[in-house]
Write a protein that holds these residues in place. Sequence first.
Motif, PDB file in Angstrom:
ATOM      1  N   ARG A 188      40.178  31.599  -2.042  1.00  0.00           N
ATOM      2  CA  ARG A 188      40.351  31.982  -1.493  1.00  0.00           C
ATOM      3  C   ARG A 188      40.223  31.599  -0.496  1.00  0.00           C
ATOM      4  N   GLN A 189      41.340  32.036   0.633  1.00  0.00           N
ATOM      5  CA  GLN A 189      41.560  31.507   1.914  1.00  0.00           C
ATOM      6  C   GLN A 189      40.771  32.390   3.169  1.00  0.00           C
ATOM      7  N   ASN A 190      40.283  31.941   3.894  1.00  0.00           N
ATOM      8  CA  ASN A 190      40.126  32.778   5.353  1.00  0.00           C
ATOM      9  C   ASN A 190      39.778  32.080   6.123  1.00  0.00           C
ATOM     10  N   ASN A 191      39.144  33.459   7.272  1.00  0.00           N
ATOM     11  CA  ASN A 191      39.338  32.368   8.669  1.00  0.00           C
ATOM     12  C   ASN A 191      38.106  32.915   9.366  1.00  0.00           C
ATOM     13  N   LEU A 192      37.441  32.129   9.830  1.00  0.00           N
ATOM     14  CA  LEU A 192      36.253  32.682  11.103  1.00  0.00           C
ATOM     15  C   LEU A 192      36.487  31.951  11.967  1.00  0.00           C
ATOM     16  N   LYS A 193      36.153  33.227  13.349  1.00  0.00           N
ATOM     17  CA  LYS A 193      36.960  33.870  14.086  1.00  0.00           C
ATOM     18  C   LYS A 193      35.460  33.004  15.332  1.00  0.00           C
ATOM     19  N   ALA A 194      35.577  32.978  16.899  1.00  0.00           N
ATOM     20  CA  ALA A 194      34.550  32.548  17.221  1.00  0.00           C
ATOM     21  C   ALA A 194      34.126  34.398  18.016  1.00  0.00           C
ATOM     22  N   SER A 195      33.384  34.803  18.157  1.00  0.00           N
ATOM     23  CA  SER A 195      33.295  36.205  19.174  1.00  0.00           C
ATOM     24  C   SER A 195      32.651  36.495  20.276  1.00  0.00           C
ATOM     25  N   SER A 196      32.103  37.334  20.829  1.00  0.00           N
ATOM     26  CA  SER A 196      31.026  37.211  22.354  1.00  0.00           C
ATOM     27  C   SER A 196      29.894  36.589  22.057  1.00  0.00           C
ATOM     28  N   ALA A 197      29.038  36.557  20.479  1.00  0.00           N
ATOM     29  CA  ALA A 197      27.851  36.273  20.428  1.00  0.00           C
ATOM     30  C   ALA A 197      28.258  34.735  19.712  1.00  0.00           C
ATOM     31  N   GLN A 198      27.358  33.573  19.835  1.00  0.00           N
ATOM     32  CA  GLN A 198      27.478  32.603  19.264  1.00  0.00           C
ATOM     33  C   GLN A 198      27.043  32.381  18.572  1.00  0.00           C
TER      34      GLN A 198
END
Length: 273
Positions: A188-198
């Motif tokens: 399984r491939q996935n993507n982790l994105k930055a957000s307004s939280a650290q």
Amino acid sequence: MKNILSTLFLASGLMLSAQVGINTDTPKAKLDVNGDLNLRDKIAVLDATDNSLSQGNNDQLLVSQGEGYAPIWKTLRIPEYEPNKFYLIFNNSFSDKVGVDFTNNEQPPVTSTGKAAAFTKGADFSNLTAFKKINGLSQKIQVFSTESKAYFQFETVVQANFSSNGTPDTSIDYACGIFVDDKLISLRQNNLKASSAQFTFITHNQIGMVTNLSKGEHTVSVGCSRLTSYGDAPNRKLAIGTNTSTNLNSFIAQSSLKVDVYEVPQVFNTIIK
């Protein structure tokens, strides 16, 4: 009279000799019978716990305890199976709190086309560049039948030490695979994105299945890789099954793997109780 004399002669032989053979001139025990033995009544063995003779119960078998020990009565239990039907024969769960982590320098130089070529069922772990195994999830499993279905459920937490970022421009692609004997059976491939939280994190869930493994022992393992970085991600660490920042701890970030093996029974493994 003939039977009485025979019995007397046998008794005399037992008293005069340490070993008696029936239909053999070279007995290998105190009583050595070379031929069929027909018991018409009862058989008893010494119960060492109270020094009494035990005749056992209905459907019990005599089981050897080794040289120098009297045999004991045991109940033999064989489960009832319907033919051509799958049964859960093996199941276990494993966990790991160490996990793996990756810097940007550990990304493999693989294009999207290259990924599609590499990530195929049966690919060998050694050919998947920059994959790391989660060591605590590498475990042995047993298969007893040529007709089987093995199911694997992997769960972990993926985190990066991203700074606060309200846009989706900063992110990391990653992949995790389940392997049996170092052969890929699920990816399984996935993507982790930055957000307004650290320090963004996500939960990764993955299920895999393989059918008709060969009988015997096999090794199941889980390996993951960092694939591509975007935006500010090259400056950030990716962690799988462990934490990069103190908003998580090792208990929350730990990995787990559940294994269930269903089989059409072909070998009955007797259970002595």
